[in-house]
Write an enzyme that holds these catalytic residues in place. Structure first.
Site, PDB file in Angstrom:
ATOM      1  N   ASP A  78       0.850  -1.187   0.000  1.00 31.31           N
ATOM      2  CA  ASP A  78       0.000   0.000   0.000  1.00 31.31           C
ATOM      3  C   ASP A  78       0.891   1.244   0.000  1.00 31.31           C
ATOM      4  O   ASP A  78       1.883   1.295   0.746  1.00 31.31           O
ATOM      5  CB  ASP A  78      -0.881   0.050   1.249  1.00 31.31           C
ATOM      6  N   HIS A 104       3.896  -2.291   3.142  1.00 30.72           N
ATOM      7  CA  HIS A 104       3.686  -0.883   2.814  1.00 30.72           C
ATOM      8  C   HIS A 104       4.933  -0.280   2.168  1.00 30.72           C
ATOM      9  O   HIS A 104       6.054  -0.695   2.460  1.00 30.72           O
ATOM     10  CB  HIS A 104       3.349  -0.078   4.077  1.00 30.72           C
ATOM     11  N   HIS A 123      -6.201   2.372  -3.955  1.00 37.75           N
ATOM     12  CA  HIS A 123      -6.221   2.508  -2.491  1.00 37.75           C
ATOM     13  C   HIS A 123      -7.108   3.690  -2.107  1.00 37.75           C
ATOM     14  O   HIS A 123      -6.925   4.316  -1.064  1.00 37.75           O
ATOM     15  CB  HIS A 123      -4.794   2.698  -1.967  1.00 37.75           C
ATOM     16  N   HIS A 137      -7.337   9.102   2.317  1.00 41.49           N
ATOM     17  CA  HIS A 137      -6.980   7.982   3.197  1.00 41.49           C
ATOM     18  C   HIS A 137      -7.740   8.145   4.510  1.00 41.49           C
ATOM     19  O   HIS A 137      -7.291   8.807   5.441  1.00 41.49           O
ATOM     20  CB  HIS A 137      -5.470   7.933   3.435  1.00 41.49           C
TER      21      HIS A 137
END
Length: 253
Positions: free
Chosen positions: A64, A209, A115, A119
């Site tokens: 991610d 990540h 994604h 966020h």
């Protein structure tokens, strides 16, 4: 003769604490029954995919990226050096700031997933806002990568039944993970390696990540790749992993 039970203040306090604890346990148990997730593909409702049911020694490494300037490139260098194709879930806000890295990810042959845009925890949003965030990311990533993503990992791994239905209606499969490297906690290279290798299994989807908050992923990654291969695993993209296999997904109530 009648007897009366007399409870002192201390005993009464203890009894109240015990009673309260029992009530909370009952309520929590009820809540868990209402919200518990269970592996199931028994109905047609959209599900999040955590792994696939296969005996083939295949694993998907996923990354991610939501923010930062310095961590993505070293990880891309390692993946290229080791000839690994991964699935990389890109925040579209980050992608707008780093179009050259999006281009490189595409040219290196990695699978690009969404994604989202902002966020945040999408399950707290209205249906309209969930749809807006996914569509915005879709538009940006399609423009930058030249191809519409079909996989999405929700920011923070957060979703509910509404999020799943909306993502599905927009042409997305929601991808979670079964093994968490916990690299974002920066526990040390050896801990990250052990977090992956001790839990890795055929059909696994591994979470890592490439944002700047994960300062040790690039140190652990070469060892993870080499040791998984030494154990006979093929490292594939999520789409390669789930094609033609039985997915293990979770039903959300």
């Amino acid at each position: 003769m009648k007897y009366m039970l007399v409870i002192g203040p201390q005993r009464l306090k203890q009894a109240m604490i015990i009673g309260t604890s029992l009530l909370l346990a009952i309520l929590l148990g009820y809540a868990e029954r209402e919200t518990i997730t269970a592996f199931s593909t028994s109905d047609t409702a959209p599900h999040a995919i955590y792994k696939v049911d296969t005996k083939e020694k295949k694993i998907a490494l996923t990354f991610d990226i939501s923010w930062g300037e310095t961590r993505a490139e070293p990880i891309l260098n390692i993946l290229k050096e080791k000839n690994v194709k991964a699935t990389i879930f890109l925040s579209s806000a980050w992608s707008q700031r780093h179009p050259e890295l999006v281009k490189r990810i595409k040219e290196d042959g990695h699978e690009i997933g969404s994604h989202g845009h902002k966020h945040d925890f999408y399950s707290k949003y209205s249906d309209e806002e969930i749809r807006r965030q996914i569509r915005l990311a879709d538009s940006i990533l399609t423009d930058l990568a030249g191809k519409k993503p079909t996989l999405i990992r929700m920011p923070n791994g957060d979703f509910d039944k509404r999020v799943l239905k909306i993502a599905d209606s927009l042409g997305y499969s929601v991808i979670q993970w079964d093994t968490d490297s916990q690299d974002w906690t920066n526990p040390g290279k050896d801990v990250i390696i052990d977090n992956v290798l001790s839990k890795a299994h055929p059909g696994d989807i591994v979470l890592m990540h490439a944002s700047d908050s994960s300062k040790e992923t690039h140190l652990a990654l070469p060892v993870i790749i080499d040791k998984l291969r030494a154990q006979g695993y093929a490292l594939v993209t999520v789409s390669e992993l789930i094609t033609g296999t039985d997915v293990k997904s979770e039903e959300v109530h």
